[in-house]
Design a protein around this motif. Structure first.
Motif, PDB file in Angstrom:
ATOM      1  N   ALA A 270      40.488  54.680  25.040  1.00  0.00           N
ATOM      2  CA  ALA A 270      41.130  55.990  25.104  1.00  0.00           C
ATOM      3  C   ALA A 270      40.096  57.113  25.021  1.00  0.00           C
ATOM      4  O   ALA A 270      40.227  58.148  25.692  1.00  0.00           O
ATOM      5  N   GLY A 271      39.059  56.908  24.208  1.00  0.00           N
ATOM      6  CA  GLY A 271      38.015  57.914  24.071  1.00  0.00           C
ATOM      7  C   GLY A 271      37.259  58.130  25.370  1.00  0.00           C
ATOM      8  O   GLY A 271      36.988  59.278  25.769  1.00  0.00           O
ATOM      9  N   LEU A 272      36.903  57.035  26.044  1.00  0.00           N
ATOM     10  CA  LEU A 272      36.211  57.152  27.329  1.00  0.00           C
ATOM     11  C   LEU A 272      37.087  57.877  28.348  1.00  0.00           C
ATOM     12  O   LEU A 272      36.621  58.731  29.109  1.00  0.00           O
ATOM     13  N   TRP A 273      38.371  57.522  28.344  1.00  0.00           N
ATOM     14  CA  TRP A 273      39.323  58.152  29.254  1.00  0.00           C
ATOM     15  C   TRP A 273      39.390  59.660  29.023  1.00  0.00           C
ATOM     16  O   TRP A 273      39.330  60.459  29.971  1.00  0.00           O
ATOM     17  N   PHE A 274      39.475  60.084  27.756  1.00  0.00           N
ATOM     18  CA  PHE A 274      39.601  61.513  27.470  1.00  0.00           C
ATOM     19  C   PHE A 274      38.304  62.251  27.781  1.00  0.00           C
ATOM     20  O   PHE A 274      38.326  63.376  28.299  1.00  0.00           O
ATOM     21  N   LEU A 275      37.171  61.627  27.479  1.00  0.00           N
ATOM     22  CA  LEU A 275      35.886  62.274  27.765  1.00  0.00           C
ATOM     23  C   LEU A 275      35.689  62.460  29.266  1.00  0.00           C
ATOM     24  O   LEU A 275      35.116  63.468  29.698  1.00  0.00           O
ATOM     25  N   ILE A 276      36.151  61.518  30.061  1.00  0.00           N
ATOM     26  CA  ILE A 276      36.060  61.656  31.512  1.00  0.00           C
ATOM     27  C   ILE A 276      36.885  62.855  31.976  1.00  0.00           C
ATOM     28  O   ILE A 276      36.428  63.664  32.799  1.00  0.00           O
ATOM     29  N   MET A 277      38.100  63.018  31.426  1.00  0.00           N
ATOM     30  CA  MET A 277      38.945  64.149  31.810  1.00  0.00           C
ATOM     31  C   MET A 277      38.313  65.474  31.402  1.00  0.00           C
ATOM     32  O   MET A 277      38.312  66.443  32.171  1.00  0.00           O
ATOM     33  N   ALA A 278      37.778  65.543  30.173  1.00  0.00           N
ATOM     34  CA  ALA A 278      37.160  66.784  29.690  1.00  0.00           C
ATOM     35  C   ALA A 278      35.913  67.117  30.502  1.00  0.00           C
ATOM     36  O   ALA A 278      35.649  68.288  30.809  1.00  0.00           O
TER      37      ALA A 278
END
Length: 328
Positions: A270-278
């Motif tokens: 989930a962290g990787l996913w959110f960092l990609i979006m940001a």
């Protein structure tokens, strides 16, 4: 049409019914509208964070056990506390809610509820929340919910919100308190784990809120609220969103030794996913592209839910913790 009658339509009456005899469905409609107005004061959608954060914290505190009665009692007490804080926030912010398109339909902005009634409503909910949690859980949980209400209303709403762009940075601490309340309700004390969860929500709040403020910055500007997107460039705002996102993801990893394999896998993915979006949002702004910050705002809710659900599952299933793999 005979004298003393009103035309049918819009619920005012129908032929043969005197104008002086109110229809029951009209009275019911008014009563329902009044109830819904008071419910709206509590900002029900905002309280969703309470459910997302409190339950996993309680399950981790009581690892391997699920006390449904205590969980439901704590959620009810916490709901009253959050409803109290949100209602009092509406009282203080009634003037700016009237000039913001996003909030112009709130009960006090459209005068659906008298301000004095909303004030009493909020205070009664606060007292009831403290009394309930003290009775059903313990004194520490009750004290924490009172501190949450006081901080949100007195510090964030009345002091920070209209004076500094860091309003949601420090004021967001009120939204982090449910994890402390939940942990205290189970253990009667506090330890490092709930404070890590506190910091996760603390670092999550600015990206979540600033993404929304980017979409509604003209509203905030008109209301005189110095949100970061109002006073800074989009590039600076998205850079700050990215930095806080990194701090949030790193903080979630601090809890891995006390949690377990499910939480570790979920929080990393989930962290990787959110960092990609940001990162995509930041790069799009730097490249001059048209951006949709509201997408990050909506996905931030999903991110937090996924991380905390992963923690809840790990706490209930009681799988081997990462720490125990290395300590034997």
């Amino acid at each position: 049409m005979r004298a003393g009658q009103r035309p049918s339509g819009h619920g005012f009456g129908s032929p043969g019914i005197p104008a002086t005899a109110p229809r029951s469905d009209t009275l019911l409609g008014r009563a329902t509208g009044k109830v819904l107005a008071y419910v709206a004061l509590t900002k029900p959608r905002v309280i969703e964070l309470l459910l997302v954060a409190t339950i996993p914290a309680m399950l981790l505190a009581d690892r391997g056990a699920v006390d449904i009665v205590l969980i439901l009692s704590t959620l009810f007490g916490g709901w009253m506390g959050a409803a109290s804080a949100n209602s009092l926030n509406c009282v203080v912010d009634a003037d700016i809610d009237k000039v913001m398109k996003r909030t112009e339909r709130r009960p006090l902005a459209r005068e659906a509820v008298p301000t004095s009634h909303a004030l009493v409503f909020g205070l009664v909910l606060g007292v009831a929340s403290f009394a309930w949690l003290w009775w059903r859980a313990n004194l520490l949980a009750g004290i924490l919910v009172v501190l949450t209400i006081a901080f949100y209303v007195l510090v964030y709403t009345m002091v920070l919100k209209r004076r500094t762009w860091q309003n949601v940075v420090w004021g967001g601490a009120a939204g982090c308190m449910p994890v402390l309340v939940g942990w205290a309700a189970v253990t009667g004390s506090l330890s490092w784990e709930p404070f890590v969860l506190f910091l996760v929500i603390f670092f999550w709040t600015p990206p979540h809120t600033w993404a929304l403020a980017m979409r509604y910055k003209e509203d905030y500007k008109a209301a005189g609220v110095p949100m970061l997107p109002v006073i800074a460039t989009e590039q600076h705002v998205t850079k700050q969103i990215l930095l806080y996102s990194w701090a949030m993801v790193i903080t979630t990893l601090v809890l891995v030794p006390a949690a377990g394999l499910i939480y570790a896998g979920v929080t990393i993915a989930a962290g990787l996913w959110f960092l990609i979006m940001a990162t995509q949002l930041y790069r799009s702004v730097r490249g001059g592209a048209v951006v949709k910050p509201l997408r990050l705002f909506l996905q931030s809710n999903n991110y937090l839910a996924v991380v905390f659900v992963g923690l809840a599952l790990d706490s209930v299933l009681g799988l081997q913790t990462v720490w125990s793999m290395f300590t034997g």
